[in-house]
Design an enzyme around this catalytic site. Structure first.
Site, short mmCIF file in Angstrom:
data_model
loop_
_atom_site.label_atom_id
_atom_site.label_comp_id
_atom_site.label_asym_id
_atom_site.label_seq_id
_atom_site.Cartn_x
_atom_site.Cartn_y
_atom_site.Cartn_z
N ASN A 11 0.08 -11.44 1.87
CA ASN A 11 0.34 -10.04 2.21
C ASN A 11 -0.88 -9.24 1.76
O ASN A 11 -1.08 -9.05 0.56
CB ASN A 11 1.61 -9.55 1.49
CG ASN A 11 1.82 -8.06 1.66
OD1 ASN A 11 1.25 -7.43 2.55
ND2 ASN A 11 2.65 -7.47 0.80
N TRP A 12 -1.66 -8.79 2.72
CA TRP A 12 -2.91 -8.11 2.38
C TRP A 12 -2.72 -6.65 2.00
O TRP A 12 -3.67 -5.99 1.61
CB TRP A 12 -3.90 -8.21 3.56
CG TRP A 12 -4.55 -9.57 3.66
CD1 TRP A 12 -4.44 -10.61 2.79
CD2 TRP A 12 -5.44 -10.01 4.70
NE1 TRP A 12 -5.20 -11.67 3.22
CE2 TRP A 12 -5.81 -11.33 4.38
CE3 TRP A 12 -5.94 -9.43 5.87
CZ2 TRP A 12 -6.68 -12.07 5.19
CZ3 TRP A 12 -6.79 -10.15 6.68
CH2 TRP A 12 -7.16 -11.46 6.34
N LYS A 13 -1.51 -6.14 2.18
CA LYS A 13 -1.24 -4.73 1.88
C LYS A 13 -2.30 -3.84 2.55
O LYS A 13 -2.72 -4.13 3.66
CB LYS A 13 -1.19 -4.52 0.36
CG LYS A 13 -0.30 -5.53 -0.34
CD LYS A 13 0.03 -5.17 -1.76
CE LYS A 13 0.79 -6.32 -2.39
NZ LYS A 13 1.50 -5.96 -3.57
N HIS A 96 9.81 -4.87 2.00
CA HIS A 96 8.97 -5.11 0.82
C HIS A 96 9.29 -4.04 -0.23
O HIS A 96 9.55 -2.88 0.12
CB HIS A 96 7.49 -5.07 1.20
CG HIS A 96 6.60 -5.54 0.10
ND1 HIS A 96 6.25 -4.74 -0.96
CD2 HIS A 96 6.01 -6.74 -0.13
CE1 HIS A 96 5.48 -5.44 -1.79
NE2 HIS A 96 5.32 -6.66 -1.31
N GLU A 98 7.51 -2.32 -2.09
CA GLU A 98 6.67 -1.11 -2.03
C GLU A 98 7.18 -0.17 -0.93
O GLU A 98 7.09 1.05 -1.06
CB GLU A 98 5.20 -1.51 -1.81
CG GLU A 98 4.60 -2.04 -3.11
CD GLU A 98 3.46 -3.04 -2.94
OE1 GLU A 98 2.88 -3.12 -1.85
OE2 GLU A 98 3.17 -3.73 -3.93
N GLU A 168 11.46 -11.48 -4.34
CA GLU A 168 10.33 -10.92 -5.07
C GLU A 168 10.83 -9.97 -6.16
O GLU A 168 11.10 -8.80 -5.88
CB GLU A 168 9.43 -10.13 -4.11
CG GLU A 168 8.85 -10.95 -2.99
CD GLU A 168 7.57 -10.31 -2.47
OE1 GLU A 168 6.53 -10.95 -2.60
OE2 GLU A 168 7.61 -9.18 -1.97
N GLY A 174 2.40 -7.60 -8.52
CA GLY A 174 1.15 -6.93 -8.88
C GLY A 174 1.00 -6.67 -10.37
O GLY A 174 0.14 -5.91 -10.79
N SER A 214 3.09 -12.10 -8.32
CA SER A 214 1.98 -12.63 -9.12
C SER A 214 1.79 -14.13 -8.98
O SER A 214 1.51 -14.83 -9.95
CB SER A 214 2.14 -12.24 -10.59
OG SER A 214 2.08 -10.82 -10.71
N GLY A 235 0.45 -11.63 -2.78
CA GLY A 235 -0.28 -10.38 -2.56
C GLY A 235 -1.72 -10.52 -3.00
O GLY A 235 -2.58 -11.04 -2.27
N GLY A 236 -2.01 -10.11 -4.24
CA GLY A 236 -3.38 -10.06 -4.75
C GLY A 236 -4.18 -11.34 -4.54
O GLY A 236 -5.34 -11.29 -4.12
#
Ligand code: PEP
Length: 256
Positions: A11-13, A96, A98, A168, A174, A214, A235-236
């Protein structure tokens, strides 16, 4: 050996330009991917078309991070499933944390999006997860049950089989704080049990449930060794080819 589809999803956000997205995909393709996993990358809307063209002929599936449930209309700043399809999306992340916490998305809205995506043949990755406060108040199972039941309300068994679920925990996204593989497995087992009670054991056993929060090259293998963890949503660590490729190849493989 996993019997369900193993999915490694990035997930590149809100990261990467069109050019950066293309280069990433070309580099990843050149490295060769683990043939036993499905690779999904959720890119920003602006990079969808170019990224899906870049990934053509490979096993990488390109998708989006959100969509509206309406086909079109006066919804300034929104994007429809029809538009995602037009730009080459094969899947979409829905619900998600966010989106839920920063943009106020409700389970009911997410449910409408899941139905709209399925109708168009876009595979939903439905995200669920508890906050730290909910975990500390021992509400995790209630929260997951409520999210699953509401977001999947009115979904048939056949439709369910097309959905990927991502557990999640919000406190692990994150933050560098991963749920232990045992904590994650416990929740995955709980979710599968819930799915089984609503849609039957056979359907529940066929659904891939991903863990997100994470995930890094160093913790992927321990998570993937769990019986009910069928993949990861990253993600990251999906933002650099090197770390994402290490996650994809979390176990030694015979390169082809
Ligand atoms: C995510 O964006 O879904 C996620 C799990 O992020 P991170 O891996 O950075 O925690």
């Amino acid at each position: 050996m996993k019997t369900r589809e193993v999915v490694i999803a990035g997930n590149w956000k809100m990261y990467k330009t069109i050019e950066e997205a293309q280069s990433f995909i070309y580099e990843l393709m050149a490295m060769g991917t683990n043939p036993t996993s499905s690779i999904y990358i959720a890119v920003p809307f602006t990079a969808l078309s170019a990224a899906s063209t870049a990934a053509k002929g490979s096993s990488i599936r390109v998708g989006a991070q959100n969509m509206h449930d309406a086909t079109e209309g006066a919804y300034t700043g929104e994007i429809s499933g029809k538009m995602l399809l037009d730009a080459g999306a094969q899947f979409v992340i829905l619900g998600h944390s966010e989106r839920r916490h920063l943009f106020g998305e409700t389970n009911e809205f997410i449910n409408r999006k899941v139905k709209a995506a399925l109708k168009l043949g876009i595979r939903p990755i439905l995200c669920i997860g508890e906050t730290l406060q909910e975990r500390e108040e021992n509400k995790t199972e209630n929260v997951l049950q409520n999210q699953l039941e509401s977001c999947l309300s009115g979904i048939s068994e056949n439709e369910l089989r097309k959905i990927l679920i991502a557990y999640e925990p919000v406190w692990a996204i994150g933050t560098g704080r991963t749920a232990s593989s045992e904590q994650a497995e416990e929740m995955h087992r709980f979710c599968r049990g819930l799915l089984s009670s609503k849609w039957g054991g056979e359907a529940a056993e066929s659904i891939s449930i991903l863990y997100g929060g994470s995930v890094k090259p160093e913790n992927t293998r321990a998570l993937m060794e769990q019986k009910n963890i069928d993949g990861v949503l990253v993600g990251g660590a999906s933002l650099t080819v090197d770390s994402f490729n290490k996650i994809i190849n979390y176990q030694p493989i015979n390169r082809y």
